[in-house]
Design a protein around this motif. Structure first.
Motif, mmCIF file in Angstrom:
data_model
loop_
_atom_site.group_PDB
_atom_site.id
_atom_site.type_symbol
_atom_site.label_atom_id
_atom_site.label_comp_id
_atom_site.label_asym_id
_atom_site.label_seq_id
_atom_site.Cartn_x
_atom_site.Cartn_y
_atom_site.Cartn_z
ATOM 1 N N ASP A 297 4.086 29.107 -7.099
ATOM 2 C CA ASP A 297 3.682 29.461 -8.465
ATOM 3 C C ASP A 297 4.656 28.863 -9.459
ATOM 4 O O ASP A 297 5.712 29.414 -9.726
ATOM 5 C CB ASP A 297 3.628 30.987 -8.633
ATOM 6 N N GLY A 298 4.294 27.712 -9.958
ATOM 7 C CA GLY A 298 5.181 27.039 -10.892
ATOM 8 C C GLY A 298 4.494 25.883 -11.581
ATOM 9 O O GLY A 298 3.305 25.924 -11.897
ATOM 10 N N GLU B 116 11.207 27.732 -7.488
ATOM 11 C CA GLU B 116 10.232 26.639 -7.355
ATOM 12 C C GLU B 116 10.746 25.309 -7.906
ATOM 13 O O GLU B 116 10.196 24.257 -7.617
ATOM 14 C CB GLU B 116 8.898 26.995 -8.013
ATOM 15 N N VAL C 221 8.095 28.470 -16.688
ATOM 16 C CA VAL C 221 8.167 27.465 -15.629
ATOM 17 C C VAL C 221 9.210 26.435 -16.046
ATOM 18 O O VAL C 221 9.626 26.395 -17.199
ATOM 19 C CB VAL C 221 6.813 26.762 -15.371
ATOM 20 N N THR D 29 0.851 23.343 -5.052
ATOM 21 C CA THR D 29 0.290 24.446 -5.835
ATOM 22 C C THR D 29 0.413 25.760 -5.069
ATOM 23 O O THR D 29 0.035 26.803 -5.585
ATOM 24 C CB THR D 29 -1.191 24.187 -6.197
ATOM 25 N N ASP D 30 0.936 25.704 -3.851
ATOM 26 C CA ASP D 30 1.189 26.929 -3.090
ATOM 27 C C ASP D 30 2.345 27.711 -3.703
ATOM 28 O O ASP D 30 2.511 28.895 -3.447
ATOM 29 C CB ASP D 30 1.528 26.607 -1.632
ATOM 30 N N ALA E 243 0.288 29.453 -16.852
ATOM 31 C CA ALA E 243 0.906 30.163 -15.725
ATOM 32 C C ALA E 243 1.085 31.654 -16.007
ATOM 33 O O ALA E 243 1.063 32.476 -15.096
ATOM 34 C CB ALA E 243 2.256 29.542 -15.396
ATOM 35 N N LYS F 58 -4.282 23.499 -13.173
ATOM 36 C CA LYS F 58 -5.303 24.250 -13.910
ATOM 37 C C LYS F 58 -5.703 23.535 -15.196
ATOM 38 O O LYS F 58 -6.843 23.637 -15.640
ATOM 39 C CB LYS F 58 -4.804 25.664 -14.213
ATOM 40 N N HIS G 212 3.880 32.829 -17.288
ATOM 41 C CA HIS G 212 5.318 33.089 -17.163
ATOM 42 C C HIS G 212 6.073 31.782 -17.381
ATOM 43 O O HIS G 212 5.469 30.710 -17.464
ATOM 44 C CB HIS G 212 5.666 33.679 -15.793
ATOM 45 N N ARG H 249 1.149 24.136 -10.067
ATOM 46 C CA ARG H 249 0.000 25.042 -10.094
ATOM 47 C C ARG H 249 -0.552 25.150 -11.517
ATOM 48 O O ARG H 249 -1.755 25.053 -11.732
ATOM 49 C CB ARG H 249 0.365 26.425 -9.565
ATOM 50 N N ALA H 250 0.322 25.329 -12.488
ATOM 51 C CA ALA H 250 -0.125 25.398 -13.886
ATOM 52 C C ALA H 250 -0.727 24.069 -14.322
ATOM 53 O O ALA H 250 -1.781 24.035 -14.958
ATOM 54 C CB ALA H 250 1.048 25.775 -14.786
ATOM 55 N N GLY I 43 8.185 23.272 -6.643
ATOM 56 C CA GLY I 43 7.098 23.575 -7.576
ATOM 57 C C GLY I 43 6.423 22.367 -8.171
ATOM 58 O O GLY I 43 5.414 22.488 -8.861
#
Length: 186
Positions: free
Chosen positions: A42-43, A126, A119, A39-40, A115, A50, A117, A46-47, A35
């Motif tokens: 979700d962790g 992740e 992390v 970014t593939d 996210a 953003k 959720h 990726r957050a 993670g």
């Protein structure tokens, strides 16, 4: 094995000869977690992407195509020669982030708001080390909370007890976690 850096790099090199004893040398692989590298998944990354609003495609491609395969070859080299290998990963072992410094917990909560959720928890898929570099039986895994792999971890104790004199430190976040670990090395 003697490495003569003057022959390799010329007169400008500050290093002279370096005597490397394979039995007193260790590979330390830092933060090669799913993670934190794509970014593939979700962790964390990726957050983070953003918030950062930066295209991480180049980074992720380099990690996938260059970094992981190169580290896998280095890891295979160390394992084939029965040399020491240590893995360091960063995560929280506490659902409420109670094991994190307050500023880091605040940052993780900001990522969680993005996210939607939790992390950065040790038990999340992740946050596990990528399969290509996963620890083998008997290879110590050290969990850290901040960038430096020595800050409030058992890594120094483990290395000293093993008689390690030379470290080969690797990972992907060179200007962050690797740098922090290099400059803090005992």
């Amino acid at each position: 094995m003697i490495i003569d850096y003057k022959k390799i790099y010329g007169d400008w090199s500050y290093a002279g000869e370096l005597d490397v004893d394979p039995q007193k040398t260790a590979l330390v692989i830092i933060d090669m977690q799913k993670g934190m590298l794509s970014t593939d998944v979700d962790g964390y990354l990726r957050a983070y992407s953003k918030i950062l609003t930066v295209d991480l495609t180049y980074f992720m491609n380099r990690v996938k195509e260059q970094v992981i395969p190169s580290l896998a070859r280095l890891l295979a080299h160390f394992r084939k020669r029965s040399m020491r290998v240590y893995h360091v990963w960063c995560a929280s072992g506490d659902a409420g982030l109670g094991d994190m410094p307050p500023a880091k917990a605040k940052w993780i909560r900001r990522l969680e708001a993005v996210a939607g959720h939790e992390v950065y928890r040790a038990w999340q898929p992740e946050m596990q080390i990528v399969d290509e570099l996963a620890p083998s039986r008997g290879e110590p895994v050290v969990m850290k909370r901040l960038a430096c792999s020595f800050w409030k971890t058992e890594l120094e104790f483990i290395l000293r007890n093993a008689g390690v004199q030379t470290l080969v430190m690797t990972g992907v976040n060179t200007n962050g976690c690797l740098f922090e670990t290099f400059v803090s090395a005992p």
